[in-house]
Scaffold this active site. Sequence first.
Site, PDB file in Angstrom:
ATOM      1  N   GLU A  79       0.582  -1.494  -0.180  1.00  5.88           N
ATOM      2  CA  GLU A  79       0.036  -0.124   0.059  1.00  5.88           C
ATOM      3  C   GLU A  79       0.938   1.333  -0.185  1.00  5.88           C
ATOM      4  OE1 GLU A  79      -2.763   0.005   3.251  1.00  5.88           O
ATOM      5  OE2 GLU A  79      -4.006  -1.932   2.327  1.00  5.88           O
ATOM      6  N   GLU A 120      -4.926  -8.914   0.790  1.00  4.34           N
ATOM      7  CA  GLU A 120      -5.634  -8.153   2.113  1.00  4.34           C
ATOM      8  C   GLU A 120      -7.113  -8.070   1.730  1.00  4.34           C
ATOM      9  OE1 GLU A 120      -4.301  -5.039   4.359  1.00  4.34           O
ATOM     10  OE2 GLU A 120      -2.115  -5.558   4.020  1.00  4.34           O
TER      11      GLU A 120
END
Length: 460
Positions: free
Chosen positions: A166, A363
């Site tokens: 991220e 995720e």
Amino acid sequence: MQYRFPDNFWWGSASSAPQMEGAANRGGKSANIFDYWFSIEPERFHNGVGPTDTSTFYDNFESDIKLLKQLGHNSFRTSISWSRLIPDGVGEINQEAVSFYNAVFDRLLAEGITPLINLYHFDMPMCMQERGGWESREVVAAYVRYATRCFDLFGGRIKHWFTFNEPIVPVECGYLGHYHYPCVVDFGRAATVAYHTALAHAGAVQAYRACQHDGEIGIILNLSPTYPRSQDPADIAASRIADLLLNKSFLDPAMKGSYDPELVALLAQYDLLPQIEEGDKALLAAGKVDILGINYYQPRRVKAKEVAWQGVPRTPEDLFDYYEMPGRKMNPHRGWEIYEKGIYDILTDLRVNYGNLPCYISENGMGVEGEERFIGPEGRVEDDYRIQFIREHLEWLHLALEEGSACRGYHLWTFIDNWSWLNAYKNRYGFVRLDLESQQRTIKKSGYWFAEVARNHGFN
Ligand code: BGP
């Protein structure tokens, strides 16, 4: 079986070194930005719980890996801590860290669990932050050296690498908000941080290819499909801006080796373009990935601003607004929207518009505040809500597979309830409950359910 997945599908969960290892000041590790920040402003962290209070994987990895096996995992993602491996960021390798990571990888492989290893999960070594962090080209070069050392040390056994988790989050939270150190709000500096992170990613990919290991390298992006409130051209334009800034700013360089010209034009319009040096374009082109990890939590719902922003924006949100879609389904325990079809929309976009490169869901998960309320008479968390959440996302993932998506797996966030930045232990996500006092681990109902799904390659 109604929802049958491929035999080699990756079933597992994800975590990260700074959130799970503990031993933040032991084993030769130096401070990262969160360790440092906690030392000066502990009150910012939920209940004053800091990065030293994680789920102590450093001390318990052998029994924890046995738990992974019980959870039916055939794969697991975690990260290497830069500040543990190279405490001064650039120099000597910490041999204690090498022994630790070797032991973890050995145990995982011995249990038949494929390690997927990420190199950076928001955890800039403090000594590197002091040299400018991602605003500095020197730090970009230091990161590439760190990555190369990881490939040299562990590349013989680790076959699946990721450069960043991220990367937009440190940009948004550290340079466009107040959720990560250094808590700056400056669009121009944020653009530089994002650009340098993309260069660092590309440098690491290039270095990995030069090592000629038999393996693959990718990046993990949090993708939030962005939906306009209406078909009104102003809403569509606002949604496009959000998508360019917050999804495509890392997706396009990783998948195509270059930026979307519309994003470049948008930043140029406000004089926010970072300093571009000779050779950058070729480097970015070399950063195309073999595999993409996708973190999907919730969509982004966007509308045009009531009054158009005048002048240079301070943050992306000066250029668009969020709106609450009537009737949307919410996670009552975390405040995030639940939109299972989002996972399908992302996979379809990747298949249709990005060449259908291998990818996996790295995720997805449901944070629950006050989860002890759901502990049943047998002493385990009866998290039927999480089972339903995973199941409904897997149903959409299955449809995407049937239509030809190259998605290779599904990982839940996370394995054991772990420490999470400013939220610390507020939102619990794990397959395994952690008792903070005793450090006792107890598998939740969802963990048993998931193990069955993994063993059966699907569910009815
Ligand atoms: C993801 C991060 C994880 C983790 C998760 C849950 O974006 O990759 O590191 O923090 O979000 O976040 P939170 O605990 O804030 O709900």
